[in-house]
Design a protein around this motif. Structure first.
Motif, PDB file in Angstrom:
ATOM      1  N   VAL A  61      42.641  40.019  47.745  1.00 60.68           N
ATOM      2  CA  VAL A  61      41.817  40.220  48.938  1.00 60.68           C
ATOM      3  C   VAL A  61      42.523  41.144  49.928  1.00 60.68           C
ATOM      4  O   VAL A  61      41.892  42.011  50.545  1.00 60.68           O
ATOM      5  CB  VAL A  61      41.492  38.860  49.610  1.00 60.68           C
ATOM      6  CG1 VAL A  61      40.787  39.070  50.946  1.00 60.68           C
ATOM      7  CG2 VAL A  61      40.628  38.005  48.688  1.00 60.68           C
ATOM      8  N   ILE A  62      43.852  40.961  50.087  1.00 60.32           N
ATOM      9  CA  ILE A  62      44.627  41.840  50.965  1.00 60.32           C
ATOM     10  C   ILE A  62      44.536  43.285  50.478  1.00 60.32           C
ATOM     11  O   ILE A  62      44.314  44.214  51.262  1.00 60.32           O
ATOM     12  CB  ILE A  62      46.106  41.397  51.012  1.00 60.32           C
ATOM     13  CG1 ILE A  62      46.225  40.037  51.719  1.00 60.32           C
ATOM     14  CG2 ILE A  62      46.968  42.443  51.745  1.00 60.32           C
ATOM     15  CD1 ILE A  62      47.610  39.436  51.665  1.00 60.32           C
ATOM     16  N   LEU A  63      44.684  43.473  49.176  1.00 60.70           N
ATOM     17  CA  LEU A  63      44.587  44.814  48.593  1.00 60.70           C
ATOM     18  C   LEU A  63      43.221  45.434  48.829  1.00 60.70           C
ATOM     19  O   LEU A  63      43.095  46.626  49.110  1.00 60.70           O
ATOM     20  CB  LEU A  63      44.866  44.762  47.090  1.00 60.70           C
ATOM     21  CG  LEU A  63      46.314  44.837  46.625  1.00 60.70           C
ATOM     22  CD1 LEU A  63      46.364  45.003  45.116  1.00 60.70           C
ATOM     23  CD2 LEU A  63      47.043  45.982  47.285  1.00 60.70           C
TER      24      LEU A  63
ATOM     25  N   LEU B 139      38.972  38.761  40.433  1.00 58.96           N
ATOM     26  CA  LEU B 139      38.090  38.269  39.370  1.00 58.96           C
ATOM     27  C   LEU B 139      38.850  37.679  38.187  1.00 58.96           C
ATOM     28  O   LEU B 139      38.247  37.157  37.252  1.00 58.96           O
ATOM     29  CB  LEU B 139      37.182  39.407  38.884  1.00 58.96           C
ATOM     30  CG  LEU B 139      36.242  40.000  39.942  1.00 58.96           C
ATOM     31  CD1 LEU B 139      35.475  41.183  39.375  1.00 58.96           C
ATOM     32  CD2 LEU B 139      35.264  38.934  40.458  1.00 58.96           C
ATOM     33  N   GLY B 140      40.185  37.798  38.219  1.00 59.22           N
ATOM     34  CA  GLY B 140      40.991  37.212  37.153  1.00 59.22           C
ATOM     35  C   GLY B 140      41.009  38.013  35.871  1.00 59.22           C
ATOM     36  O   GLY B 140      41.276  37.484  34.792  1.00 59.22           O
ATOM     37  N   ILE B 141      40.765  39.332  35.984  1.00 60.50           N
ATOM     38  CA  ILE B 141      40.802  40.197  34.807  1.00 60.50           C
ATOM     39  C   ILE B 141      42.222  40.721  34.650  1.00 60.50           C
ATOM     40  O   ILE B 141      42.796  41.264  35.589  1.00 60.50           O
ATOM     41  CB  ILE B 141      39.828  41.386  34.958  1.00 60.50           C
ATOM     42  CG1 ILE B 141      38.418  40.870  35.205  1.00 60.50           C
ATOM     43  CG2 ILE B 141      39.863  42.278  33.730  1.00 60.50           C
ATOM     44  CD1 ILE B 141      37.444  41.949  35.609  1.00 60.50           C
ATOM     45  N   GLU B 142      42.816  40.576  33.480  1.00 61.13           N
ATOM     46  CA  GLU B 142      44.200  40.993  33.268  1.00 61.13           C
ATOM     47  C   GLU B 142      44.290  42.492  33.070  1.00 61.13           C
ATOM     48  O   GLU B 142      43.542  43.086  32.308  1.00 61.13           O
ATOM     49  CB  GLU B 142      44.796  40.292  32.036  1.00 61.13           C
ATOM     50  CG  GLU B 142      46.264  40.618  31.815  1.00 61.13           C
ATOM     51  CD  GLU B 142      46.850  39.904  30.604  1.00 61.13           C
ATOM     52  OE1 GLU B 142      48.010  40.181  30.268  1.00 61.13           O
ATOM     53  OE2 GLU B 142      46.136  39.089  29.990  1.00 61.13           O
TER      54      GLU B 142
ATOM     55  N   LEU C  80      47.814  32.777  44.351  1.00 59.90           N
ATOM     56  CA  LEU C  80      48.542  33.890  44.945  1.00 59.90           C
ATOM     57  C   LEU C  80      47.935  35.235  44.540  1.00 59.90           C
ATOM     58  O   LEU C  80      47.799  36.143  45.359  1.00 59.90           O
ATOM     59  CB  LEU C  80      50.011  33.854  44.512  1.00 59.90           C
ATOM     60  CG  LEU C  80      50.920  32.854  45.232  1.00 59.90           C
ATOM     61  CD1 LEU C  80      52.298  32.845  44.598  1.00 59.90           C
ATOM     62  CD2 LEU C  80      51.022  33.182  46.719  1.00 59.90           C
ATOM     63  N   LYS C  81      47.578  35.351  43.281  1.00 64.17           N
ATOM     64  CA  LYS C  81      46.990  36.601  42.786  1.00 64.17           C
ATOM     65  C   LYS C  81      45.686  36.913  43.511  1.00 64.17           C
ATOM     66  O   LYS C  81      45.434  38.056  43.904  1.00 64.17           O
ATOM     67  CB  LYS C  81      46.755  36.506  41.274  1.00 64.17           C
ATOM     68  CG  LYS C  81      46.143  37.776  40.680  1.00 64.17           C
ATOM     69  CD  LYS C  81      46.130  37.737  39.166  1.00 64.17           C
ATOM     70  CE  LYS C  81      47.476  38.051  38.590  1.00 64.17           C
ATOM     71  NZ  LYS C  81      47.426  38.315  37.132  1.00 64.17           N
TER      72      LYS C  81
ATOM     73  N   PHE D 279      41.521  49.578  44.927  1.00 66.44           N
ATOM     74  CA  PHE D 279      40.278  48.806  44.941  1.00 66.44           C
ATOM     75  C   PHE D 279      40.033  48.153  43.584  1.00 66.44           C
ATOM     76  O   PHE D 279      39.687  46.966  43.490  1.00 66.44           O
ATOM     77  CB  PHE D 279      39.113  49.738  45.310  1.00 66.44           C
ATOM     78  CG  PHE D 279      37.785  49.040  45.413  1.00 66.44           C
ATOM     79  CD1 PHE D 279      37.438  48.348  46.553  1.00 66.44           C
ATOM     80  CD2 PHE D 279      36.883  49.084  44.356  1.00 66.44           C
ATOM     81  CE1 PHE D 279      36.211  47.706  46.655  1.00 66.44           C
ATOM     82  CE2 PHE D 279      35.658  48.444  44.438  1.00 66.44           C
ATOM     83  CZ  PHE D 279      35.311  47.756  45.596  1.00 66.44           C
ATOM     84  N   ILE D 280      40.227  48.922  42.514  1.00 70.06           N
ATOM     85  CA  ILE D 280      40.013  48.409  41.156  1.00 70.06           C
ATOM     86  C   ILE D 280      41.030  47.310  40.829  1.00 70.06           C
ATOM     87  O   ILE D 280      40.684  46.265  40.278  1.00 70.06           O
ATOM     88  CB  ILE D 280      40.093  49.551  40.126  1.00 70.06           C
ATOM     89  CG1 ILE D 280      38.905  50.506  40.307  1.00 70.06           C
ATOM     90  CG2 ILE D 280      40.117  48.999  38.697  1.00 70.06           C
ATOM     91  CD1 ILE D 280      39.016  51.800  39.532  1.00 70.06           C
ATOM     92  N   ILE D 281      42.312  47.560  41.196  1.00 66.97           N
ATOM     93  CA  ILE D 281      43.345  46.558  40.960  1.00 66.97           C
ATOM     94  C   ILE D 281      43.014  45.271  41.696  1.00 66.97           C
ATOM     95  O   ILE D 281      43.163  44.162  41.163  1.00 66.97           O
ATOM     96  CB  ILE D 281      44.736  47.083  41.405  1.00 66.97           C
ATOM     97  CG1 ILE D 281      45.173  48.256  40.522  1.00 66.97           C
ATOM     98  CG2 ILE D 281      45.789  45.966  41.342  1.00 66.97           C
ATOM     99  CD1 ILE D 281      46.435  48.951  41.003  1.00 66.97           C
ATOM    100  N   ALA D 282      42.546  45.404  42.938  1.00 63.83           N
ATOM    101  CA  ALA D 282      42.191  44.236  43.747  1.00 63.83           C
ATOM    102  C   ALA D 282      41.060  43.439  43.105  1.00 63.83           C
ATOM    103  O   ALA D 282      41.106  42.203  43.041  1.00 63.83           O
ATOM    104  CB  ALA D 282      41.784  44.680  45.162  1.00 63.83           C
ATOM    105  N   LEU D 283      40.047  44.153  42.608  1.00 60.17           N
ATOM    106  CA  LEU D 283      38.940  43.476  41.940  1.00 60.17           C
ATOM    107  C   LEU D 283      39.411  42.720  40.707  1.00 60.17           C
ATOM    108  O   LEU D 283      38.983  41.594  40.441  1.00 60.17           O
ATOM    109  CB  LEU D 283      37.851  44.487  41.549  1.00 60.17           C
ATOM    110  CG  LEU D 283      36.991  45.045  42.680  1.00 60.17           C
ATOM    111  CD1 LEU D 283      35.933  45.996  42.109  1.00 60.17           C
ATOM    112  CD2 LEU D 283      36.300  43.919  43.462  1.00 60.17           C
TER     113      LEU D 283
END
Length: 200
Positions: free
Chosen positions: A176-178, A93-96, A170-171, A85-89
């Motif tokens: 969203v899939i994640l 949101l474009g956070i590296e 793509l990211k 969930f965190i990785i997906a966010l």
């Protein structure tokens, strides 16, 4: 034979998409290019093979490791859902996601681990095991490692060809899939945990 009898195209497709999104090898192209510029050469075969072995090993022995510390698969799956969930966010949101870069043995560290087979992908592999057959996850891992190999081999050309705009889209799509997978993992396993507590 029973192991192979559980082969399922739909499960392979789902687990492949989830792992592809978590590994996010396309989104990591700028990082790979940066590492290659520092170390001169990345051994694509060595990196993809090491990452694949690590992920498959964790798939089969991760549960035993969890049992040693007294954690069941459902609890790990719920924890994995939070990680995904965190990785997906972060992707949406474009956070590296911060990844360490070391020049020594770059093909293994940090390419194979933690860039490809990092905490997120290892957690995901074990979390998926609570939903899908082992053989389908193994096939999905192997397919992902083939893509990892190709991306590592042609990272520079891919970055120029795709451009930052396509990589960004793509990211977000895989983010969203994640997010959807994280919610499914959580709802599928949280009920089992509650039932365990009630039975106790």
């Amino acid at each position: 034979m029973d192991f192979f009898s559980k082969l399922n195209i739909n499960e392979i497709g789902t687990t492949f998409a989830v792992l592809f999104a978590v590994i996010d090898i396309l989104g990591s192209i700028p990082i790979i290019v940066g590492i290659r510029s520092k170390v001169g050469h990345i051994q694509s075969e060595k990196a993809s093979l090491a990452a694949g072995i690590l992920m498959i090993s964790f798939l089969f022995f991760g549960t035993k490791i969890l049992n040693l510390v007294g954690v069941d698969v459902q609890s790990f799956a719920v924890a994995g859902a939070f990680v995904i969930f965190i990785i997906a966010l972060e992707m949406i949101l474009g956070i590296e996601i911060q990844k360490g870069v070391e020049a020594n043995s770059a093909s293994i560290v940090p390419i194979a681990f933690p860039l490809v087979a990092g905490a997120g992908s290892l957690t995901t592999v074990l979390s998926l095991r609570s939903q899908y057959a082992d053989i389908n996850i193994v096939v999905a891992i192997i397919l992902n490692m083939l893509i990892v190999y190709l991306v590592l081999k042609f990272a520079g050309k891919l970055e120029k060809w795709m451009g930052p705009g396509v990589l960004s889209v793509l990211k977000k799509v895989f983010g969203v899939i994640l997010l959807s997978i994280a919610i499914k993992l959580f709802t599928s396993n949280i009920g089992a945990l509650f039932m365990q507590e009630i039975n106790l």
